[in-house]
Design a protein around this motif. Structure first.
Motif, short mmCIF file in Angstrom:
data_model
loop_
_atom_site.label_atom_id
_atom_site.label_comp_id
_atom_site.label_asym_id
_atom_site.label_seq_id
_atom_site.Cartn_x
_atom_site.Cartn_y
_atom_site.Cartn_z
N ILE A 289 1.00 -1.21 0.01
CA ILE A 289 -0.27 -0.28 0.01
C ILE A 289 1.01 0.93 -0.45
N SER A 290 2.08 1.34 0.68
CA SER A 290 2.75 2.91 1.09
C SER A 290 3.92 2.85 -0.47
N LYS A 291 3.88 1.02 -0.56
CA LYS A 291 4.81 1.59 -2.58
C LYS A 291 3.54 2.08 -3.79
N ARG A 292 2.28 1.31 -3.08
CA ARG A 292 1.05 1.93 -4.13
C ARG A 292 0.63 3.05 -4.34
N ALA A 293 1.19 4.05 -3.08
CA ALA A 293 0.71 5.26 -3.00
C ALA A 293 1.46 6.47 -3.59
N GLY A 294 2.74 5.98 -4.12
CA GLY A 294 3.92 6.58 -4.54
C GLY A 294 3.52 6.80 -6.56
N ARG A 295 2.32 6.43 -6.75
CA ARG A 295 2.16 6.38 -7.93
C ARG A 295 1.85 7.78 -8.37
N PRO A 296 2.43 7.70 -9.80
CA PRO A 296 2.36 9.33 -9.66
C PRO A 296 1.15 9.28 -10.42
N ASP A 297 0.98 11.44 -10.33
CA ASP A 297 -0.19 12.20 -10.83
C ASP A 297 -1.44 11.03 -10.89
N THR A 298 -1.39 10.33 -12.81
CA THR A 298 -3.43 10.33 -12.26
C THR A 298 -3.27 8.27 -12.29
N GLU A 299 -1.93 7.93 -11.76
CA GLU A 299 -2.03 6.27 -11.63
C GLU A 299 -2.82 6.11 -10.35
N LEU A 300 -2.74 6.93 -9.61
CA LEU A 300 -3.52 7.05 -7.95
C LEU A 300 -4.22 7.13 -8.13
N VAL A 301 -5.25 5.62 -8.63
CA VAL A 301 -6.00 5.12 -8.71
C VAL A 301 -6.51 4.15 -7.48
N ARG A 302 -7.82 4.11 -6.91
CA ARG A 302 -8.50 3.41 -6.23
C ARG A 302 -8.98 2.20 -6.53
N ASP A 303 -8.32 1.69 -6.85
CA ASP A 303 -8.41 0.29 -7.91
C ASP A 303 -9.36 -0.91 -7.22
N GLN A 304 -9.17 -1.89 -7.55
CA GLN A 304 -9.70 -3.52 -6.37
C GLN A 304 -8.45 -3.91 -5.96
N THR A 305 -7.28 -3.92 -7.04
CA THR A 305 -5.99 -4.32 -6.11
C THR A 305 -5.82 -3.67 -4.64
N GLU A 306 -6.17 -1.75 -4.50
CA GLU A 306 -6.16 -1.01 -3.70
C GLU A 306 -7.43 -1.74 -2.59
N GLU A 307 -8.34 -2.07 -2.70
CA GLU A 307 -9.73 -2.59 -2.21
C GLU A 307 -8.97 -3.42 -1.65
N GLU A 308 -8.62 -4.56 -2.44
CA GLU A 308 -8.50 -5.65 -1.51
C GLU A 308 -7.32 -5.99 -0.70
N LEU A 309 -6.34 -5.33 -1.54
CA LEU A 309 -5.25 -5.05 -0.15
C LEU A 309 -5.53 -4.04 1.73
N VAL A 310 -6.30 -3.40 1.06
CA VAL A 310 -7.13 -2.75 2.50
C VAL A 310 -8.01 -4.34 3.62
N ASN A 311 -8.40 -5.00 2.25
CA ASN A 311 -9.60 -6.30 3.13
C ASN A 311 -8.04 -6.89 3.47
N GLU A 312 -7.58 -7.53 2.53
CA GLU A 312 -6.46 -7.61 3.71
C GLU A 312 -6.10 -7.72 4.83
N LEU A 313 -5.32 -6.21 4.99
CA LEU A 313 -5.46 -5.74 6.73
C LEU A 313 -6.01 -6.33 7.21
N ALA A 314 -7.39 -5.33 6.68
CA ALA A 314 -8.39 -5.73 7.99
C ALA A 314 -8.32 -7.03 8.23
N LEU A 315 -8.09 -8.20 6.97
CA LEU A 315 -8.25 -9.52 7.73
C LEU A 315 -6.94 -10.15 8.80
N ILE A 316 -6.65 -9.48 8.57
CA ILE A 316 -5.33 -9.88 9.00
C ILE A 316 -5.08 -9.56 10.83
N ALA A 317 -5.74 -8.14 11.00
CA ALA A 317 -5.94 -7.52 12.48
C ALA A 317 -7.06 -8.00 12.52
#
Length: 582
Positions: A289-317
């Motif tokens: 998530i930290s690396k993908r937060a450094g995507r430039p300009d218009t590539e900083l998109v909340r795509d499905q990968t971003e959502e699944e990473l957030v779900n993964e962190l919630a599941l791990i917690a």
């Protein structure tokens, strides 16, 4: 014998001591047995034919005494001989028993027993001359020792004076004790002697009658005591076997509980390992998530990968919270398991000690060297438990410990399911994240490929447009000659004289030709202008494509080179469940 039992007394007579009662079980003090020197071996009394009365001057009651002796002491000869024949047989047996006891009593004494006797009886002034008012160890009947003469002062003296004006004052007269009587006259003293002799004759007559009954009663009571002792020994043996059985059951329960505690400790370590390993996927997800937060300009998109990473962190917690709660349950259960094992060990220790005591009691007999009088041994303590409560307590201890062990086993089974489900959920979510990340990488790569193709086409069109602009410039300049020809012609014809300068067809055609050339040049200039605009648009499109390609290549680098590399170190399901090394 015990202090709580009824006192047993034996009458002994003869010698210088007269007739005395020896208390074999004095309940007042119950002193420890004291080793006294044995008397010289007494000759065996065999074939005693009755006590011959000592000739005594009777006085006025001589005839009555003679008649009494004929009636009571001199029984019919036939019955008297039968009676004494049985008495002689019993006396032979008792004589043999006393002979064996006398020989065993003259065996060397153990120095430890002598020291013990000296400690238990502080009144003995010398081990070679102890006070002999108690039976010897191993003797069936105690021997009467010769009493030393009493002095005027001692615990036996009453110190009472019941006459004279100075009565009650000490130091005024010799001490009057309970045995020395000096206040009667000689006549009274002789009358007292006559009464004493009469009483002695009566006692001797009773002793002759009691000799046979005493010997037979001794045999009967000895058989009864031996039977009772054998029955008690058998019951003690059964009790020791029962205690041994319970002790073995407790040993098995202790072993099972110890195995359960060790297994629980292994599972607890496994759970702690799982918690430690759980930090790896959490760190990987956070890093992604930290690396993908450094995507430039218009590539900083909340795509499905971003959502699944957030779900993964919630599941791990959520799994971390569940594992911590399970770890607390494990530690609490371990405390209960150790408490149950300690309770079993306490009960086993008590039963082991009771088993050893009962085993020692089973091995005791009348010839054991460790038996002795124990004052207060027959007392029943008020806090002593019943046999029913004893069995209930042991059964309850086993049941409670078994419940605790079953609860521990259920918790371990729950841990297995928790760890397996957690590992499966994490791995499933990780696969989903990797799948979406791979799909995102493929999509981005396709976009890059498409933009690169478009950029290539833009560049080609830009080159063609620039070439076309050059051609249009040349073509526009190519119409200058025709315009010059037409304008030269018209200018030359303007010099026609007079009427000759008319609007003839040639003039009109020249005018049309000029208009045609001029409109053609205007059209070419318009196309040139459009070409210039197209060129500008192509340049802008090229710049935009180049920027988009650059952004997407950086996104590809982040997703493919960084995130996918991190996720290649994702722990396996066995590592997440704590059963394998990471």
């Amino acid at each position: 014998m015990h202090c709580g039992k009824e006192e047993e007394k034996v009458e002994t007579g003869g010698g210088d001591c007269g007739l005395n009662l020896i208390n074999l079980n004095d309940a007042r003090g119950c002193p420890a047995p004291v080793l006294c020197p044995l008397l010289p071996e007494q000759p065996l009394l065999k074939g005693r034919r009755g006590m011959q009365p000592t000739p005594v001057t009777m006085g006025p009651r001589h005839e009555l005494a003679t008649e009494y002796l004929h009636q009571n002491a001199l029984a019919p000869v036939g019955d008297y001989q039968k009676l004494h024949a049985a008495v002689d047989q019993q006396q032979d047996q008792l004589g043999n028993i006393r002979q064996q006891q006398f020989q065993s009593s003259h065996m060397p004494q153990n120095q430890t027993e002598l020291q013990f006797a000296r400690q238990m009886d502080p009144n003995a002034d010398n081990l070679q001359n102890p006070p002999c008012y108690l039976p010897q160890q191993g003797d069936d009947m105690p021997h009467k020792d010769h009493l030393t003469p009493m002095g005027p002062v001692g615990p036996w003296a009453s110190g009472k004076l019941d006459w004279s004006p100075m009565a009650g004052l000490t130091g005024t007269r010799p001490v009057v004790d309970r045995y020395s009587i000096t206040r009667y006259s000689p006549n009274e003293w002789r009358a007292r002697n006559q009464e004493t002799i009469t009483y002695v004759n009566q006692v001797l007559d009773k002793a002759d009658k009691n000799r046979f009954s005493g010997s037979t009663e001794y045999q009967r009571l000895s058989a009864l005591v031996i039977k009772t002792q054998n029955e008690t020994t058998e019951k003690l043996r059964n009790r020791s076997q029962l205690i041994g059985k319970w002790k073995g059951t407790l040993e098995n329960a202790i072993k099972a509980m110890a195995d359960e505690i060790s297994t629980m400790e292994e599972e607890r370590i496994r759970l702690r390992k799982s918690l430690v390993v759980l930090g790896v996927p959490e760190s990987i997800a956070k890093e992604c998530i930290s690396k993908r937060a450094g995507r430039p300009d218009t590539e900083l998109v909340r795509d499905q990968t971003e959502e699944e990473l957030v779900n993964e962190l919630a599941l791990i917690a959520e799994i971390r919270r569940l594992l911590k709660k399970t770890l607390e349950d494990f530690e609490t259960q371990q405390v209960e398991n150790r408490t149950a094992r300690q309770r079993l060990e306490y009960d086993w220790s008590d039963k082991k000690e009771a088993y050893e005591i009962d085993t020692l009691n089973v091995g005791l007999n009348n010839n054991s060297r460790v038996i002795m009088f124990r004052p207060g041994a027959v007392r029943q303590p008020p806090e002593q438990a019943s046999e029913k409560y004893w069995e209930h307590f042991s059964q309850e201890t086993l049941e409670e410990c078994e419940k605790c062990r079953q609860k521990s086993v259920a918790l371990r089974n729950t841990l297995n399911s928790i760890l397996m489900n957690a590992a499966r959920d994490i791995r499933t979510q990780a696969d989903v994240v990797e799948k979406t990340l791979t799909a995102r990488i493929n999509c981005t790569q396709e976009a890059v490929q498409r933009f690169e193709n478009d950029l290539r086409q833009i560049l080609q069109d830009l080159a063609d447009t620039e070439t076309r602009i050059l051609q249009l410039h040349r073509r526009v300049r190519s119409f200058d000659a025709a315009m010059k020809v037409a304008q030269t012609r018209m200018d030359n014809r303007s010099f026609r004289p007079n009427v000759e300068n008319c609007r003839d067809v040639a003039q009109q055609d020249l005018i049309d030709e000029v208009h045609t050339v001029q409109s053609s040049v205007s059209a070419l200039l318009h196309e040139l202008e459009v070409s210039e605009q197209v060129k500008g648009d192509l340049v802008k499109a090229r710049a935009k494509l180049e920027r988009e390609i650059m952004l997407k290549r950086r996104t590809l680098f982040t997703d493919r080179e960084r995130c996918m590399l991190l996720r290649s170190h994702y722990p396996s399901a066995n590592a997440l469940s704590g059963t394998a090394q990471f």
